[in-house]
Motif scaffolding. Structure first.
Motif, PDB file in Angstrom:
ATOM      1  N   CYS A 171     -33.142 -26.657 -28.407  1.00  0.00           N
ATOM      2  CA  CYS A 171     -33.869 -25.427 -28.087  1.00  0.00           C
ATOM      3  C   CYS A 171     -35.375 -25.668 -28.012  1.00  0.00           C
ATOM      4  CB  CYS A 171     -33.544 -24.342 -29.106  1.00  0.00           C
ATOM      5  SG  CYS A 171     -31.856 -23.708 -28.920  1.00  0.00           S
ATOM      6  N   ARG A 178     -37.351 -24.851 -24.576  1.00  0.00           N
ATOM      7  CA  ARG A 178     -38.482 -23.911 -24.557  1.00  0.00           C
ATOM      8  C   ARG A 178     -39.765 -24.604 -24.050  1.00  0.00           C
ATOM      9  NH1 ARG A 178     -35.977 -21.769 -29.700  1.00  0.00           N
ATOM     10  NH2 ARG A 178     -35.024 -19.836 -29.021  1.00  0.00           N
ATOM     11  N   GLU A 209     -35.908 -18.021 -13.221  1.00  0.00           N
ATOM     12  CA  GLU A 209     -35.030 -17.048 -13.889  1.00  0.00           C
ATOM     13  C   GLU A 209     -33.729 -17.706 -14.368  1.00  0.00           C
ATOM     14  OE1 GLU A 209     -34.253 -13.934 -15.911  1.00  0.00           O
ATOM     15  OE2 GLU A 209     -36.146 -14.110 -14.815  1.00  0.00           O
ATOM     16  N   ARG A 224     -34.646 -19.661 -17.454  1.00  0.00           N
ATOM     17  CA  ARG A 224     -34.906 -18.726 -18.548  1.00  0.00           C
ATOM     18  C   ARG A 224     -33.584 -18.216 -19.130  1.00  0.00           C
ATOM     19  NH1 ARG A 224     -38.217 -15.558 -15.846  1.00  0.00           N
ATOM     20  NH2 ARG A 224     -39.964 -16.907 -16.217  1.00  0.00           N
ATOM     21  N   GLU A 225     -32.601 -17.917 -18.266  1.00  0.00           N
ATOM     22  CA  GLU A 225     -31.283 -17.457 -18.707  1.00  0.00           C
ATOM     23  C   GLU A 225     -30.543 -18.573 -19.461  1.00  0.00           C
ATOM     24  OE1 GLU A 225     -28.196 -15.319 -19.766  1.00  0.00           O
ATOM     25  OE2 GLU A 225     -30.035 -14.500 -18.915  1.00  0.00           O
ATOM     26  N   ARG A 277     -32.002 -18.615 -22.883  1.00  0.00           N
ATOM     27  CA  ARG A 277     -31.506 -17.447 -23.631  1.00  0.00           C
ATOM     28  C   ARG A 277     -30.086 -17.648 -24.100  1.00  0.00           C
ATOM     29  NH1 ARG A 277     -34.578 -13.219 -20.619  1.00  0.00           N
ATOM     30  NH2 ARG A 277     -33.445 -14.066 -18.891  1.00  0.00           N
ATOM     31  N   SER A 278     -29.208 -18.139 -23.227  1.00  0.00           N
ATOM     32  CA  SER A 278     -27.798 -18.297 -23.589  1.00  0.00           C
ATOM     33  C   SER A 278     -27.603 -19.435 -24.608  1.00  0.00           C
ATOM     34  CB  SER A 278     -26.950 -18.544 -22.348  1.00  0.00           C
ATOM     35  OG  SER A 278     -27.268 -19.787 -21.768  1.00  0.00           O
ATOM     36  N   CYS A 301     -30.143 -20.660 -26.749  1.00  0.00           N
ATOM     37  CA  CYS A 301     -30.968 -20.540 -27.958  1.00  0.00           C
ATOM     38  C   CYS A 301     -31.123 -19.119 -28.476  1.00  0.00           C
ATOM     39  CB  CYS A 301     -32.362 -21.102 -27.685  1.00  0.00           C
ATOM     40  SG  CYS A 301     -32.313 -22.803 -27.106  1.00  0.00           S
ATOM     41  N   GLY A 302     -30.718 -18.136 -27.728  1.00  0.00           N
ATOM     42  CA  GLY A 302     -30.916 -16.756 -28.156  1.00  0.00           C
ATOM     43  C   GLY A 302     -32.259 -16.240 -27.675  1.00  0.00           C
ATOM     44  N   ASN A 303     -32.579 -15.033 -28.093  1.00  0.00           N
ATOM     45  CA  ASN A 303     -33.793 -14.364 -27.599  1.00  0.00           C
ATOM     46  C   ASN A 303     -35.017 -14.584 -28.477  1.00  0.00           C
ATOM     47  OD1 ASN A 303     -32.608 -13.259 -25.332  1.00  0.00           O
ATOM     48  ND2 ASN A 303     -31.917 -11.439 -26.436  1.00  0.00           N
ATOM     49  N   ASP A 304     -34.915 -15.374 -29.538  1.00  0.00           N
ATOM     50  CA  ASP A 304     -36.074 -15.504 -30.437  1.00  0.00           C
ATOM     51  C   ASP A 304     -37.180 -16.292 -29.868  1.00  0.00           C
ATOM     52  OD1 ASP A 304     -35.156 -18.197 -30.815  1.00  0.00           O
ATOM     53  OD2 ASP A 304     -33.881 -17.506 -32.420  1.00  0.00           O
TER      54      ASP A 304
END
Length: 149
Positions: free
Chosen positions: A98, A102, A136, A139-140, A143-144, A146-149
């Protein structure tokens, strides 16, 4: 002289350890036992035989069961510790992945436009809509994963 007194004390210690057990009946007819005979009643010394610990098969069986139980508990503890270590290792790998994703997402935000390389080795820049879709999609993925943190 002191050595003689010490020697005599050491000689009488085993005798006091083997003090007898006395039995007597009081005025009410109740039977009593004690390590000293009573002053006012007649008493008799009772021979006490200690039970042999090695003869008790039940004690050996209980000891065996307890040993088996403790071994089973140790095995279960080791399995839990191995599972916890594996889970911690997996969590550490996930955290590292993650962190890298990021960092890559941040890098993608600084890129103005993307390109592909054709068969001749030339850069072919993609459209602005394709740039937006690439960002995008990545980014998705972050998110999938690592999550939204």
């Amino acid at each position: 002289m002191k050595a003689f007194v010490v020697l005599m004390l050491l000689f009488f210690i085993p005798l006091s350890a083997n003090a007898g057990v006395y039995k007597w009946v009081d005025a009410n007819g109740q039977t009593h036992f004690g390590d000293r005979p009573p002053a006012k009643s007649a008493s008799s010394e009772v021979a006490v035989k200690a039970a042999s610990a090695s003869v008790d098969a039940g004690a050996r069986e209980r000891h065996q069961k307890m040993t088996e139980f403790l071994e089973q508990q140790q095995e279960e503890r080791e399995v839990r510790q191995a599972a916890n270590a594996k889970a911690e290792e997996k969590a550490a790998k996930q955290a590292e992945l993650c962190r890298k994703l990021r960092a890559r997402l941040k890098d993608l935000a600084s890129v103005s436009t993307f390109y592909n390389v054709n068969d001749q080795g030339e850069r072919v820049f993609v459209s602005e809509a394709e740039n937006t879709r690439i960002r995008e999609d990545f980014r998705e993925k972050v998110r999938s994963t690592c999550g939204n943190d």
